[in-house]
Write an enzyme that holds these catalytic residues in place. Sequence first.
Site, PDB file in Angstrom:
ATOM      1  N   GLY A 363       0.831  -1.200   0.000  1.00  0.00           N
ATOM      2  CA  GLY A 363       0.000   0.000   0.000  1.00  0.00           C
ATOM      3  C   GLY A 363       0.862   1.245   0.000  1.00  0.00           C
ATOM      4  O   GLY A 363       2.092   1.192   0.072  1.00  0.00           O
ATOM      5  N   GLN A 364       0.192   2.374  -0.092  1.00  0.00           N
ATOM      6  CA  GLN A 364       0.866   3.668  -0.130  1.00  0.00           C
ATOM      7  C   GLN A 364       0.317   4.526   0.991  1.00  0.00           C
ATOM      8  O   GLN A 364      -0.863   4.859   1.025  1.00  0.00           O
ATOM      9  CB  GLN A 364       0.630   4.361  -1.481  1.00  0.00           C
ATOM     10  N   PHE A 367       3.362   8.669   4.414  1.00  0.00           N
ATOM     11  CA  PHE A 367       4.794   8.826   4.592  1.00  0.00           C
ATOM     12  C   PHE A 367       5.600   8.044   3.570  1.00  0.00           C
ATOM     13  O   PHE A 367       6.812   8.079   3.585  1.00  0.00           O
ATOM     14  CB  PHE A 367       5.207   8.394   6.002  1.00  0.00           C
ATOM     15  N   LYS A 384       8.237  -0.223   5.797  1.00  0.00           N
ATOM     16  CA  LYS A 384       7.777   1.128   5.463  1.00  0.00           C
ATOM     17  C   LYS A 384       8.982   1.923   4.966  1.00  0.00           C
ATOM     18  O   LYS A 384       9.959   2.112   5.682  1.00  0.00           O
ATOM     19  CB  LYS A 384       7.148   1.815   6.674  1.00  0.00           C
ATOM     20  N   ASP A 481      -2.192  10.345  16.506  1.00  0.00           N
ATOM     21  CA  ASP A 481      -2.630  10.103  15.124  1.00  0.00           C
ATOM     22  C   ASP A 481      -3.393   8.790  15.035  1.00  0.00           C
ATOM     23  O   ASP A 481      -3.189   7.991  14.122  1.00  0.00           O
ATOM     24  CB  ASP A 481      -1.427  10.095  14.178  1.00  0.00           C
TER      25      ASP A 481
END
Length: 670
Positions: A363-364, A367, A384, A481
């Site tokens: 996935g994107q 960050f 990541k 977050d």
Amino acid sequence: MEHSTNFRQTIHLLVFCYFLFGLNDLALADPPYSVCSNNTNNNSLNTSFQTSLQNLLGSLASNASVSRYYNISYGNETDKVYGQFMCLDYVSYDDCHDCISGAIQAIMNLCPNKTEAVVWEEVCQLRYSNVSFLGQLNVKDNIGKDNVINISEPVKFQALVENKLRNLTKQAAFNSSANKYATGDEPYTIDDTLYALVQCTLDLSPDKCNKCLEAAIKDVASQCYGSRGARLLSRSCYLRYELYAFYEGANETSASPKTQPTTRSGGSGRKIWVIIVLTIGSAFLVVVLMASFVYCGAMKKGTRKGKDEILRNHVQLHNSGDSENPDFQDFEGLDELKANDSYIDLATIHSATNNFSDSNMLGQGGFGPVYKGVLPDGKQVAVKRLSSFSEQGALEFTNEVLLILKLQHKNLVRLLGFCVDQQEQLLVYEFMPNSSLDVVLFDPKKRAQLNWSKRLNIINGIARGILYLHEDSRLRIIHRDLKASNVLLDFDMNPKISDFGMARIFAGADSEANTARIVGTYGYMAPEYAMEGLYSIKSDVFSFGVLLLEIITGRRNAGFNQTKHAQTLVAYAWHLWNEGNALELMDPLLADVLMDEFLRFIHIGLLCVQEDAFDRPTMSSVVVMLKGETVTLSQPQQPAFSMGRHTEHHQTFTRSCSTNGLSISSVAPR
């Protein structure tokens, strides 16, 4: 020397920040799966049956440290109780003992005063009964557990699964040396391999073992058709299949013995060839050794460089003097960071991800992209890769490494390692096969597989994770977050909170702070934080409330736009609540929810998103509210509806008036 001293100081930051939390997460789910009989021992705990049961369970526990299967009986006539345990054949005796010890506690808690019960943990199962079952086949109440993410070609995949399981069944049942256990793998696609495991209890005859596993194959096919992975829990046998190597030794390959060349030449010719071979071999060995020294030196240099980058960022935090970055002098031991194995070199990550192949991309994120990888030891990971244009800078990267590298709470994702190499900044996490919560929750087809009990399990898991950060660790952590995309899901859809780059540590009795740099995501940010930069544990409570409402309704908060008067899910929920029509929020895909329970969760969500932070409950209160229907809930006040118009729910909002945006604060323990 200075570097050594500084490094000696930073890993105690790791050790302190990594708030040791005892992780006994052997259970298949939370709680373990169990089947209890309808028959109750009416004489309660003071009967001789209970005495026999206690003796039996004690004997099973002691034998689990020396055997993976054991059965025994205790008592006489009507007081007699029969029991057995089975650990999966690949687990160590220590792991087997730990699993059975947990299963004993679970079976007593889940099936009190029952004359018959069975419980399944992650790598073991435990069973007892007042009727002899040893050597008897029992396939009733088989439980199938599947991965909610289905395969794209179910017919082809299911045929491969059933064929593989049947081959393993014959091997386990009729091969006398197999110990009624078999594993194997089968290529499925270029990138995926099917791994499977079957096992029977040793008291079964070969024929009964075969029948048990055949019934299990039939049940798992009907209950878990087309699933990427599944397991079938039976009283007498067990099977599991996955598209990843889930059992020990699954990635090991055995090299076949090399055939030695023969010669027909005489003795002198043989000697000449021996000399030539030895000369060439010696020269080759010298070259290999020299290359190894050079390579190892380069790797060590790269490792030192990456860890020095973490150190420099740590020192920058230490010397900044900004209100966001109080003193770090209470922490020592940076040499531990240099010495431990958390640093993973770039070459290893390149190999694990096939050079960051697009086919490996999971996935994107905001960050940067996330890739699936397989480390040399066979462990599946998620990598990541921070983009050079990422809003997460070097200091946030350092924050995440120093904060969660050694967290072991079952509802917090584990960071396994990191890499810093020139422009590359990489974080290596444990792999979560079901991706993030938003991927499943906001897709109508995938959300249909999230029944009410699974959603409650996710809500409760997130609440426990946040409670740990706020109150149960030695430090008070504010995530800042919390959102659906930052909650990852494991095989059993258990939630794990991730992305601690924006987290903030409070020291002592501090309860709130102010920042000039606002980080977070629209729709989840508390109003006092978004508008004034003021944040506290109540900021996370607000985000949790939004997330709770999203989970039970299956709708996004940001970009909701149900009506012109309600541009967010929170606003719409408040509107319907005041009109007495909150049941209209119920996800139509839910079929197993009680109306009163649904309304209670809406009520809890609205309490969490109240505009005044003082009115919001703490996470400890929230956990209590989630557990019991007898808790009296106060009347919620009006929530904060909107922090401005914004339609891209995934975009992170940042407002900065300072060049220093570090998110770690004081780190003195409470």
